[in-house]
Design a protein around this motif. Structure first.
Motif, mmCIF file in Angstrom:
data_model
loop_
_atom_site.group_PDB
_atom_site.id
_atom_site.type_symbol
_atom_site.label_atom_id
_atom_site.label_comp_id
_atom_site.label_asym_id
_atom_site.label_seq_id
_atom_site.Cartn_x
_atom_site.Cartn_y
_atom_site.Cartn_z
ATOM 1 N N ARG A 22 -2.169 8.911 -102.662
ATOM 2 C CA ARG A 22 -2.836 9.454 -101.468
ATOM 3 C C ARG A 22 -3.140 8.326 -100.479
ATOM 4 N N PRO A 23 -2.114 7.735 -99.882
ATOM 5 C CA PRO A 23 -2.342 6.588 -98.997
ATOM 6 C C PRO A 23 -3.194 6.911 -97.772
ATOM 7 N N GLU B 255 -1.110 -0.981 -93.896
ATOM 8 C CA GLU B 255 -1.089 0.478 -93.971
ATOM 9 C C GLU B 255 0.281 0.997 -94.371
ATOM 10 N N ALA B 256 1.339 0.399 -93.866
ATOM 11 C CA ALA B 256 2.692 0.823 -94.242
ATOM 12 C C ALA B 256 2.944 0.557 -95.716
ATOM 13 N N ALA B 257 2.412 -0.535 -96.228
ATOM 14 C CA ALA B 257 2.609 -0.880 -97.637
ATOM 15 C C ALA B 257 1.939 0.136 -98.566
ATOM 16 N N LEU B 258 0.894 0.782 -98.104
ATOM 17 C CA LEU B 258 0.225 1.778 -98.942
ATOM 18 C C LEU B 258 1.196 2.889 -99.329
ATOM 19 N N ARG C 126 -6.465 4.822 -94.888
ATOM 20 C CA ARG C 126 -6.142 4.553 -93.494
ATOM 21 C C ARG C 126 -7.309 4.999 -92.626
ATOM 22 N N PRO C 127 -7.728 4.154 -91.738
ATOM 23 C CA PRO C 127 -7.221 2.820 -91.490
ATOM 24 C C PRO C 127 -7.608 1.865 -92.608
ATOM 25 N N PHE C 128 -6.777 0.855 -92.809
ATOM 26 C CA PHE C 128 -7.067 -0.158 -93.824
ATOM 27 C C PHE C 128 -8.144 -1.075 -93.250
ATOM 28 N N LEU C 129 -9.279 -1.138 -93.915
ATOM 29 C CA LEU C 129 -10.429 -1.879 -93.391
ATOM 30 C C LEU C 129 -10.264 -3.384 -93.531
ATOM 31 N N THR C 130 -10.749 -4.110 -92.530
ATOM 32 C CA THR C 130 -10.875 -5.549 -92.676
ATOM 33 C C THR C 130 -12.090 -5.814 -93.560
#
Length: 73
Positions: free
Chosen positions: A12-13, A2-5, A17-21
């Protein structure tokens, strides 16, 4: 992830979020389609996190046959 986004310059990061598995993405695509996915898309970030924790993460893994049906032939 998520931080890398944000650090990679995505416009539009917050949309990711949340970054899905992989498991979460498959469940959203395969379980109760399209109702569960629509609930996820319509929710705020906090709502998406709650939906994952309270619903998606509690479901069993998707059926292997259903996953194979998604694969291109």
């Amino acid at each position: 992830m998520e931080a890398a986004l944000t650090t990679t310059g995505m416009a539009r990061p917050a949309l990711d979020r949340p970054f899905l598995t992989s498991r979460e993405a498959l469940i959203l695509e395969l379980e109760q389609w399209p109702t569960l996915a629509q609930r996820y898309r319509a929710a705020t970030e906090a709502g998406r996190r709650a939906l994952l924790a309270d619903t998606v993460d509690r479901l069993p893994p998707p059926d292997a046959a259903a996953m194979r049906a998604l694969a291109p032939t």
